[in-house]
Design a protein around this motif. Structure first.
Motif, PDB file in Angstrom:
ATOM      1  N   GLU A 211      39.437  50.393  54.628  1.00 10.57           N
ATOM      2  CA  GLU A 211      39.923  49.107  54.127  1.00 10.57           C
ATOM      3  C   GLU A 211      39.990  49.116  52.601  1.00 10.57           C
ATOM      4  O   GLU A 211      39.190  49.771  51.933  1.00 10.57           O
ATOM      5  CB  GLU A 211      39.017  47.963  54.587  1.00 10.57           C
ATOM      6  CG  GLU A 211      39.322  47.467  55.975  1.00 10.57           C
ATOM      7  CD  GLU A 211      38.603  46.174  56.284  1.00 10.57           C
ATOM      8  OE1 GLU A 211      39.230  45.269  56.869  1.00 10.57           O
ATOM      9  OE2 GLU A 211      37.413  46.059  55.961  1.00 10.57           O
ATOM     10  N   THR A 212      40.926  48.382  52.069  1.00  4.27           N
ATOM     11  CA  THR A 212      41.066  48.238  50.620  1.00  4.27           C
ATOM     12  C   THR A 212      40.865  46.781  50.238  1.00  4.27           C
ATOM     13  O   THR A 212      40.969  45.877  51.077  1.00  4.27           O
ATOM     14  CB  THR A 212      42.455  48.689  50.144  1.00  4.27           C
ATOM     15  OG1 THR A 212      43.457  47.828  50.733  1.00  4.27           O
ATOM     16  CG2 THR A 212      42.729  50.136  50.542  1.00  4.27           C
ATOM     17  N   LEU A 213      40.577  46.578  48.975  1.00  2.00           N
ATOM     18  CA  LEU A 213      40.418  45.219  48.468  1.00  2.00           C
ATOM     19  C   LEU A 213      41.697  44.416  48.687  1.00  2.00           C
ATOM     20  O   LEU A 213      41.664  43.245  49.100  1.00  2.00           O
ATOM     21  CB  LEU A 213      40.071  45.275  46.978  1.00  2.00           C
ATOM     22  CG  LEU A 213      39.771  43.956  46.288  1.00  2.00           C
ATOM     23  CD1 LEU A 213      38.437  43.400  46.769  1.00  2.00           C
ATOM     24  CD2 LEU A 213      39.734  44.137  44.778  1.00  2.00           C
ATOM     25  N   TYR A 214      42.839  45.048  48.430  1.00  2.00           N
ATOM     26  CA  TYR A 214      44.125  44.366  48.599  1.00  2.00           C
ATOM     27  C   TYR A 214      44.329  43.937  50.045  1.00  2.00           C
ATOM     28  O   TYR A 214      44.756  42.809  50.317  1.00  2.00           O
ATOM     29  CB  TYR A 214      45.251  45.296  48.158  1.00  2.00           C
ATOM     30  CG  TYR A 214      46.640  44.774  48.495  1.00  2.00           C
ATOM     31  CD1 TYR A 214      47.219  43.756  47.737  1.00  2.00           C
ATOM     32  CD2 TYR A 214      47.354  45.283  49.583  1.00  2.00           C
ATOM     33  CE1 TYR A 214      48.470  43.258  48.046  1.00  2.00           C
ATOM     34  CE2 TYR A 214      48.609  44.793  49.896  1.00  2.00           C
ATOM     35  CZ  TYR A 214      49.168  43.783  49.132  1.00  2.00           C
ATOM     36  OH  TYR A 214      50.404  43.292  49.452  1.00  2.00           O
ATOM     37  N   ARG A 215      44.016  44.839  51.000  1.00  2.00           N
ATOM     38  CA  ARG A 215      44.258  44.537  52.411  1.00  2.00           C
ATOM     39  C   ARG A 215      43.355  43.397  52.886  1.00  2.00           C
ATOM     40  O   ARG A 215      43.801  42.505  53.626  1.00  2.00           O
ATOM     41  CB  ARG A 215      44.015  45.796  53.239  1.00  2.00           C
ATOM     42  CG  ARG A 215      44.222  45.614  54.744  1.00  2.00           C
ATOM     43  CD  ARG A 215      45.549  44.999  55.102  1.00  2.00           C
ATOM     44  NE  ARG A 215      46.681  45.714  54.518  1.00  2.00           N
ATOM     45  CZ  ARG A 215      47.931  45.292  54.572  1.00  2.00           C
ATOM     46  NH1 ARG A 215      48.205  44.116  55.141  1.00  2.00           N
ATOM     47  NH2 ARG A 215      48.903  45.998  54.035  1.00  2.00           N
ATOM     48  N   ILE A 216      42.098  43.394  52.465  1.00  2.00           N
ATOM     49  CA  ILE A 216      41.190  42.321  52.869  1.00  2.00           C
ATOM     50  C   ILE A 216      41.653  40.990  52.290  1.00  2.00           C
ATOM     51  O   ILE A 216      41.642  39.955  52.975  1.00  2.00           O
ATOM     52  CB  ILE A 216      39.746  42.640  52.425  1.00  2.00           C
ATOM     53  CG1 ILE A 216      39.212  43.847  53.211  1.00  2.00           C
ATOM     54  CG2 ILE A 216      38.832  41.435  52.627  1.00  2.00           C
ATOM     55  CD1 ILE A 216      37.844  44.303  52.768  1.00  2.00           C
ATOM     56  N   ALA A 217      42.073  41.009  51.027  1.00  2.00           N
ATOM     57  CA  ALA A 217      42.573  39.783  50.405  1.00  2.00           C
ATOM     58  C   ALA A 217      43.811  39.278  51.140  1.00  2.00           C
ATOM     59  O   ALA A 217      43.931  38.081  51.437  1.00  2.00           O
ATOM     60  CB  ALA A 217      42.897  40.037  48.936  1.00  2.00           C
ATOM     61  N   LEU A 218      44.730  40.188  51.470  1.00  2.00           N
ATOM     62  CA  LEU A 218      45.970  39.812  52.155  1.00  2.00           C
ATOM     63  C   LEU A 218      45.672  39.243  53.532  1.00  2.00           C
ATOM     64  O   LEU A 218      46.219  38.202  53.929  1.00  2.00           O
ATOM     65  CB  LEU A 218      46.886  41.037  52.269  1.00  2.00           C
ATOM     66  CG  LEU A 218      48.275  40.802  52.877  1.00  2.00           C
ATOM     67  CD1 LEU A 218      49.108  39.913  51.968  1.00  2.00           C
ATOM     68  CD2 LEU A 218      48.992  42.133  53.102  1.00  2.00           C
ATOM     69  N   ASN A 219      44.784  39.903  54.280  1.00  2.00           N
ATOM     70  CA  ASN A 219      44.479  39.455  55.643  1.00  2.00           C
ATOM     71  C   ASN A 219      43.819  38.089  55.673  1.00  2.00           C
ATOM     72  O   ASN A 219      43.907  37.371  56.676  1.00  2.00           O
ATOM     73  CB  ASN A 219      43.576  40.475  56.343  1.00  2.00           C
ATOM     74  CG  ASN A 219      44.299  41.771  56.662  1.00  2.00           C
ATOM     75  OD1 ASN A 219      45.523  41.836  56.627  1.00  2.00           O
ATOM     76  ND2 ASN A 219      43.551  42.809  56.974  1.00  2.00           N
ATOM     77  N   ASN A 220      43.123  37.740  54.593  1.00  2.00           N
ATOM     78  CA  ASN A 220      42.399  36.472  54.567  1.00  2.00           C
ATOM     79  C   ASN A 220      43.060  35.416  53.690  1.00  2.00           C
ATOM     80  O   ASN A 220      42.465  34.368  53.423  1.00  2.00           O
ATOM     81  CB  ASN A 220      40.962  36.712  54.099  1.00  2.00           C
ATOM     82  CG  ASN A 220      40.143  37.481  55.109  1.00  2.00           C
ATOM     83  OD1 ASN A 220      39.642  36.908  56.076  1.00  2.00           O
ATOM     84  ND2 ASN A 220      40.001  38.780  54.907  1.00  2.00           N
ATOM     85  N   SER A 221      44.292  35.714  53.238  1.00  2.00           N
ATOM     86  CA  SER A 221      45.068  34.755  52.440  1.00  2.00           C
ATOM     87  C   SER A 221      44.312  34.287  51.200  1.00  2.00           C
ATOM     88  O   SER A 221      44.259  33.097  50.872  1.00  2.00           O
ATOM     89  CB  SER A 221      45.476  33.545  53.294  1.00  2.00           C
ATOM     90  OG  SER A 221      46.258  33.949  54.385  1.00  2.00           O
TER      91      SER A 221
END
Length: 624
Positions: A153-163
């Motif tokens: 997981e990346t910081l970007y992906r976690i941010a994107l998935n959680n809006s």
């Protein structure tokens, strides 16, 4: 080629997650879509009512209908957006936490903003104590969302998935940095960003109708829309080749507007206001007693020693570029409110404070509100670092000490049989309960059973023996030391060592006994006699200030010297970026390895010393 309808700007989008369409499914580009063909005379309203969805839903995924429905036109709806969810039993949210060395039930409850009773209710085994390395359940509240970082997981992906934005994610988790984003770590997910939530609702793919012109092929149509011919064929399985005058349906990717891309490092620097070019601004607030002309107050002398050592620590680097800006304030002259109003304090990067109790709490809150780190180098029992990400607990808490000792015994002294020395009615030190979690075989005997023949009958000679008294006082040591000396001399078939407590470093008259017994002592501070640099520091203090440093634990001159040296090293390498300095720093008297209690908590020093007194030398080791 004529296009029946251009992609309009999509207005409010309605995702009918509760609807389930009774339609056949077609896989297009790896995604399942419901599909339906328009019949003669049908309207958008009639189809919407039949399917139990809104007209907006039809237009969202099939924007060509804005120009009117056509007989035999195909409509598509992504299955994952229109599949009815089966009702599930609701249960309280929970999170699994792996207990780290030094953590306590109280500390974990404060970290996760729950009560001790709530934590124990979710983990009844905690009634018997907390063991590092074990997993416990954290009951989370409705407004609290936790996430365990998964591998890859990346910081970007976690941010994107959680809006949420990466800025908000980093602000909620100050421990996240470009070099610290590890699988298995827990982070807090802040409240979703409304704009990102709305953007996330936009469909990734819509279907438009294209009127085929002479010479058009699926390949040429695909090229115009940045898609593939195979996906167009999947969308139009009844048309092997596009025929002039007919319509084909094209899946088109929708790219939503995105903010300007920034690297993780840029965002980190912005959130933490990192500036490596400016000096690290320090505010040193100490009860120096400048109005006390007699200097009769011992406390004032101790803090005067600390300040003098601090200046000597800076003097060590006088020929180098001092990337520090230091303001010193006497807290006995002005109130805490006046001090906090000073610009040098309000604009500081770090406050080093000698306040205690309620005043320390006030300065900690001031630091949190003004984004200033507050270093607590003296008080041991303050636990603000669990909740306040701006607190730095420099004096290693007792729980971290005894966990580090337990790990040292388990890893380095595992071959020993531990023999606890204690009476039945003697209250055991917290260290004893923690050591009993180690893998060593152990037993308890009373001081009266330290006679050679009794001891030989009770304790096998199959392993080296590590004696651990259950009490640390000098009177208790005086009670058992003669018996231990006798055992050492008369029971040659045994090999004995001894584990003792921090205060033992001050029991000078027992140091010969410690060496004979091969004694291990754990402590926050390296004894002055074991550090040539500390000795030179004290000599320099006496030379500069024309008086000897006060004898105390910690030795305040050497301690102040170490903290100044540590902060200079931090500032010269990383400016005001506290997160970046992760290595262990060994000074003349103390050692510092700061780590956050959690990704959203403050810092705690986890490093201490083991002093080994043996027959040939006295050695020191840093453990953490």
């Amino acid at each position: 080629m004529k296009r029946l309808a251009c992609l309009p700007i999509l207005l409010t989008l309605w995702l009918m997650g509760s609807a389930q369409l009774q339609l056949p499914i077609r896989n297009i580009g790896g995604t399942d879509y419901y599909y339906r063909q328009v019949k003669k005379g049908e309207t958008i309203y009639r189809i919407a009512k039949e399917l139990g969805i809104s007209e907006a839903d039809i237009m969202t995924y099939n924007p060509s209908v804005a120009d009117g429905l056509k007989r035999d036109q195909w409509l598509f709806f992504p299955v994952d957006k229109f599949r009815k969810e089966q009702p599930t039993k609701t249960s309280a949210a929970k999170h699994i936490h792996n207990v780290k060395p030094g953590e306590t039930v109280y500390g974990i409850s404060k970290t996760y903003n729950i009560t001790i009773d709530e934590l124990i209710a979710a983990n009844p085994s905690l009634e018997n104590g907390l063991k590092s390395g074990t997993d416990i359940v954290i009951p989370t509240k409705n407004n609290q969302k936790l996430h365990t970082i998964q591998k890859g997981e990346t910081l970007y992906r976690i941010a994107l998935n959680n809006s949420v934005t990466m800025e908000d994610l980093m602000s909620a988790n100050p421990g996240i940095s470009p070099s610290n984003f590890k699988a298995g770590e827990t982070i807090i997910i802040p409240e979703p960003d409304e704009n990102l939530v709305a953007a996330k609702k936009q469909p990734s793919t819509v279907f438009i109708a294209e009127k085929v012109e002479k010479g058009d092929t699926y390949e040429s149509i695909a090229k115009q829309h940045n898609t593939t011919a195979s996906q167009i064929r999947e969308t139009n399985p009844d048309n092997s080749t596009p025929k002039k005058g007919s319509y084909v349906y094209v899946p088109v990717s929708v790219e939503s507007d995105t903010t300007e891309h920034k690297s993780v490092e840029d965002i980190y620097n912005q959130v933490h206001e990192v500036d490596k070019t400016k000096p690290l601004k320090l505010a040193l607030i100490l009860p120096l007693g400048l109005n006390d002309t007699t200097c009769a107050n011992k406390e004032h002398k101790l803090y005067g020693d600390f300040y003098g050592g601090f200046l000597l620590g800076l003097k060590k680097h006088a020929r180098e570029k001092l990337n520090l800006d230091v303001t010193v304030i006497d807290s006995t002259v002005e109130s805490i409110y006046t001090i906090c109003g000073k610009s040098a304090v309000k604009n500081a990067d770090i406050i080093i404070s000698a306040y205690e109790d309620d005043q320390l709490d006030k300065i900690n809150r001031f630091g949190e509100e003004n984004k200033i780190y507050v270093v607590n180098p003296f008080t041991i029992k303050d636990v603000s670092f669990y909740e306040n990400d701006r607190c730095i607990q420099l004096n290693t808490p007792s729980s971290y000490m005894i966990d580090a000792v337990r790990n040292y015994v388990n890893d380095r002294l595992s071959k020993y049989r531990i023999v606890y020395i204690g009476d039945v009615d003697t209250e055991e030190k917290p260290l004893i309960n923690k050591l009993k979690e180690a893998d060593n075989i152990w037993q308890t005997i009373s001081p009266d059973e330290l006679k050679p023949e009794t001891f030989r009958a009770l304790v096998p000679a199959d392993k080296q023996i590590l004696f651990v008294p259950v009490q640390s006082s000098m009177s208790y040591l005086a009670k058992i030391a003669p018996s231990l000396n006798t055992l050492r001399k008369e029971l040659s078939e045994y090999s004995f060592d001894l584990l003792g407590y921090p205060e033992w470093t001050t029991y000078k008259k027992y140091h010969k006994f410690f060496r004979a017994m091969g004694t291990y002592v754990y402590t926050r501070y390296c004894p002055i006699e074991l550090s040539k640099d500390a000795g030179r520091c004290l000599d320099e203090f006496e030379n500069w200030y024309n008086r000897e440093s006060t004898d105390a634990i910690p030795q305040m001159t050497a301690y102040g010297y170490d903290i100044a040296d540590y902060l200079y090293t931090l500032a010269s390498q990383f400016g005001n970026d506290i997160n970046a300095y992760t290595q262990c720093f060994e000074g003349t008297h103390g050692c510092f390895e700061l780590k956050r209690a959690s990704n959203w908590s403050g810092f705690v020093n986890s490093a201490i010393y083991i002093i080994n007194y043996n027959t040939t030398s006295t050695e020191k080791f840093i453990i953490k």
